[in-house]
Design a protein around this motif. Structure first.
Motif, short mmCIF file in Angstrom:
data_model
loop_
_atom_site.label_atom_id
_atom_site.label_comp_id
_atom_site.label_asym_id
_atom_site.label_seq_id
_atom_site.Cartn_x
_atom_site.Cartn_y
_atom_site.Cartn_z
N ASP A 91 38.89 2.63 10.46
CA ASP A 91 39.84 3.47 9.72
C ASP A 91 39.13 4.60 8.99
O ASP A 91 39.56 5.75 9.02
N GLU A 92 38.04 4.24 8.31
CA GLU A 92 37.32 5.23 7.54
C GLU A 92 36.57 6.23 8.42
O GLU A 92 36.29 7.36 8.02
N LEU A 93 36.23 5.82 9.65
CA LEU A 93 35.44 6.68 10.52
C LEU A 93 36.28 7.67 11.33
O LEU A 93 35.73 8.61 11.91
N VAL A 94 37.59 7.48 11.37
CA VAL A 94 38.44 8.42 12.13
C VAL A 94 38.30 9.85 11.62
O VAL A 94 38.12 10.78 12.42
N PRO A 95 38.35 10.09 10.30
CA PRO A 95 38.16 11.48 9.82
C PRO A 95 36.79 12.04 10.20
O PRO A 95 36.67 13.23 10.50
N VAL A 96 35.77 11.19 10.18
CA VAL A 96 34.42 11.66 10.53
C VAL A 96 34.37 12.13 11.97
O VAL A 96 33.91 13.24 12.27
N VAL A 97 34.87 11.30 12.87
CA VAL A 97 34.85 11.64 14.30
C VAL A 97 35.71 12.88 14.56
O VAL A 97 35.30 13.79 15.29
N LEU A 98 36.89 12.92 13.97
CA LEU A 98 37.80 14.04 14.19
C LEU A 98 37.19 15.36 13.73
O LEU A 98 37.18 16.36 14.48
N LEU A 99 36.66 15.39 12.53
CA LEU A 99 36.15 16.65 11.98
C LEU A 99 34.82 17.04 12.61
O LEU A 99 34.54 18.24 12.79
N LEU A 100 34.01 16.07 12.98
CA LEU A 100 32.80 16.40 13.73
C LEU A 100 33.15 17.00 15.09
O LEU A 100 32.51 17.96 15.54
N LEU A 486 41.50 19.76 7.30
CA LEU A 486 41.76 20.27 8.65
C LEU A 486 41.87 21.80 8.73
O LEU A 486 41.41 22.39 9.71
N PRO A 487 42.49 22.47 7.75
CA PRO A 487 42.53 23.94 7.86
C PRO A 487 41.16 24.58 7.98
O PRO A 487 41.00 25.60 8.66
N GLY A 488 40.13 23.99 7.36
CA GLY A 488 38.79 24.55 7.48
C GLY A 488 38.24 24.47 8.88
O GLY A 488 37.38 25.26 9.26
N ALA A 489 38.72 23.50 9.67
CA ALA A 489 38.28 23.36 11.06
C ALA A 489 39.17 24.12 12.03
O ALA A 489 38.68 24.78 12.95
N LEU A 490 40.48 24.05 11.81
CA LEU A 490 41.42 24.68 12.74
C LEU A 490 41.68 26.14 12.41
O LEU A 490 41.93 26.95 13.31
N LEU A 491 41.63 26.47 11.12
CA LEU A 491 41.99 27.82 10.67
C LEU A 491 40.88 28.41 9.81
O LEU A 491 41.12 29.07 8.81
N ASN A 492 39.64 28.15 10.22
CA ASN A 492 38.49 28.72 9.54
C ASN A 492 38.67 30.24 9.46
O ASN A 492 39.07 30.88 10.42
N TYR A 493 38.37 30.81 8.30
CA TYR A 493 38.67 32.22 8.07
C TYR A 493 38.02 33.13 9.11
O TYR A 493 38.64 34.09 9.57
N THR A 494 36.80 32.87 9.49
CA THR A 494 36.11 33.74 10.44
C THR A 494 35.90 33.11 11.81
O THR A 494 35.39 33.77 12.72
#
Length: 578
Positions: A91-100, A486-494
């Motif tokens: 459960d705790e590792l899902v965010p890690v895998v997703l964002l990596l 998630l916005p930092g990964a999907l909608l990163n400003y640059t």
């Protein structure tokens, strides 16, 4: 050839696994060896005139062979199975895998377009390749000469092995992965179990600033990686599960922190002090002395060559005094330091509402003035004025509000739980480290990225404090943090993977719909046309010696790269440098 560093990393990971270290611990140790290999290989190649693709291929082949030899020398007959404190909590590792995964995709698909990368990180790499060594060169931007150089060494190795900048962003991404694993190791070293370790990795992975930076060529996330690994191996010395190699690994990580960024050195030093003090308190003075001595030797060996070049050029290990004096606090009274702390904290409370942001800034300014600290005092302020911070996904200013609130909650909770040992003194060191930062560096609107190593260290401790939360509460908290990150990964400003109607969050088009040559200009799209024009003119002219007259913030790298892509083999050199 580009696979050689990966093969080296895998070989050393397997060697550490066979020696009895668990999955994450072996990965952290292998990453430290990788970092040292980058530094040593680059300096040696420069010294012997082999700063070439062939030289790098040879260096990494040797690293792979050494890793294979370490596997053969391992006393363990095979891989050890995970113990009760090693297995992951899925459960705790899902965010890690997703964002990596998301940041890894962005890192590979996007052209390197970080502002500092275009002005000096990537430029110094091209200069080194052009002259075949790391020796100082003429430049209008002295940051290309004196700034800590390990991240650029890593980019240089990938550039030589691949022939381009396709993998330049992966240095920060690797630091992101290492920071997640290092956070898990630190949580365990501070007394947490496997739940705390997995939770720490997730808290690091969901840091909005870390996510925003993980796909670019800034250096704060990889700096955080070395800082947290320093403390992870350092605090293991207090536990019964410490290993013989922990002193060496912690010291080498400290040397890599010193070679990567000044903030990493600051925060790693301050937060490691309680561990060293506790060793002395327990009567293990010899072990403490060995750790300190090893750290000093590691700094000399890993960061020493760059520091020596700084002394040769500027007469000071810290480099150009102009840059140093611009950034350094001039007024150090208690009121100025406290006012600077308040302004730095406000950087992490940006919201989508301009009215709320203005109210936060106004409140901070009012309190600062009440204690006798002018928020616009140029002795404590790099920017012209103290300004509100909006919520954003930019790698230079993304705030970490939820993690900061968790840290506040953890510190307040100390009043009731009254822990002892490392769990008590580590958060004290976090606060002291922040205070020292605010006493040494002026406020600027981009300081939130400089806080990244401190946040990674802090949330690793927070994970230990929250380990006893019910599973449902942890899941809910991680869901909230993941959605916020998630916005930092999907909608990163640059470097946005996707775009929203009306340019919401990021006004830039998706990198999937942007030609790579235009991707370098996501920061300032209007610069694309003139830069492309001059690059093609250089290529069409057939000129092989291009003189440049620039300024410190000029995007030199874009001209070099685009001219090379257009078929030019020109050498670039600045003229008129005083």
């Amino acid at each position: 050839m580009i696979l050689l560093p990966l093969l080296s990393l895998l070989a050393w990971w397997l060697a550490f696994r066979r020696s009895g270290r668990d999955l994450v611990e072996a990965a952290g140790a292998a990453l430290v060896v990788f970092g040292v290999t980058v530094a040593v290989a680059t300096e040696v190649q420069s010294l012997i005139g082999a700063l070439t693709p062939t030289g790098s291929a040879g260096a990494w082949t040797i690293a792979v062979l050494l890793g294979l030899a370490a596997i053969r020398r391992s006393p363990a007959p095979g891989l050890s199975a995970p113990g009760p404190h090693e297995g992951p909590h899925i459960d705790e590792l899902v965010p890690v895998v997703l964002l990596l995964a998301l940041t890894g995709v962005v890192a590979l698909l996007s052209a390197p377009n970080s502002y500092d990368g275009l002005t000096y990180h990537l430029v110094r790499v091209e200069r080194w390749i052009q002259q075949g060594s790391l020796r100082p060169f003429a430049t209008y931007n002295t940051r290309q000469l004196f700034m800590p150089s390990w991240p650029e060494y890593a980019i240089l190795q990938l550039r030589l092995l691949s022939g381009g900048d396709r993998f330049a962003n992966l240095v920060q991404w690797l630091g992101f992965a290492g920071a997640c694993g290092g956070g898990a190791l630190l949580a365990r070293a501070l007394g947490g179990g496997r739940t705390a370790a997995a939770f720490a990795a997730a808290l690091v992975a969901t840091l909005p600033m870390a996510v925003a930076q993980a796909s670019g060529t800034q250096t704060d996330v990889v700096a955080a990686c070395w800082a947290v690994l320093t403390c992870a191996f350092g605090y293991r010395l207090l536990s019964t599960s410490r290993r013989r190699g922990d002193v060496l690994l912690g010291a080498l990580a400290f040397g890599l922190a010193a070679a990567t960024k000044q903030t990493a050195l600051l925060f790693a030093t301050v937060t490691l002090l309680p561990a060293l003090a506790l060793l002395v308190w327990r009567g293990e003075r010899r072990l403490c002395g060995a750790m300190i001595a090893a750290m000093l030797v590691a700094v000399v060996l890993i960061a020493g060559p760059q520091l020596a070049r700084n002394v040769a050029v500027f007469g000071d290990v810290s480099g150009d005094p102009v840059w140093r004096d611009d950034a350094a606090m001039i007024a150090h009274g208690p009121n100025q330091v406290i006012g600077n702390m308040l302004r730095n904290l406000s950087l992490h409370f940006g919201t989508p509402s301009d009215e709320v942001n203005a109210a936060i800034a106004s409140g901070v300014a009012t309190v600062s003035r009440a204690i006798g600290a002018d928020p616009d005092d140029q002795r404590t302020t790099w920017n012209p004025h103290f300004i509100p911070t909006p919520w954003n996904t930019h790698e230079e200013s993304a705030p970490n509000p939820l993690q900061l609130l968790l840290l506040f909650a953890g510190i307040v909770g100390l009043v009731w739980s009254r822990p002892s040992g490392a769990q008590l003194w580590f958060p004290v060191a976090i606060v002291v480290g922040f205070a020292v930062f605010c006493a040494e560096l002026k406020w600027q609107s981009y300081n939130s990225r400089l806080h990244t190593p401190l946040f990674v260290l802090a949330v690793s401790w927070v994970a230990v404090r929250l380990e006893r939360l019910p599973q449902a509460a942890r899941r809910g908290l991680l869901l909230l943090l993941t959605v916020a990150a998630l916005p930092g990964a999907l909608l990163n400003y640059t470097r946005p993977l996707m775009s929203l109607p009306g340019g919401a969050i990021s006004p830039r088009p998706s990198l999937l719909a942007t030609p790579r040559e235009l991707g370098y200009f996501m920061y300032e799209p209007l610069l694309a046309r003139p830069y492309l024009d001059i690059a093609h003119r250089i290529a069409e002219s057939g000129c092989t010696d291009v003189a440049t007259h620039t300024w410190p913030d000029a995007w030199e790298y874009a001209v070099m790269k685009l001219a090379r892509d257009a078929g030019s083999g020109a050498r670039f050199r600045p003229v008129g440098v005083i």
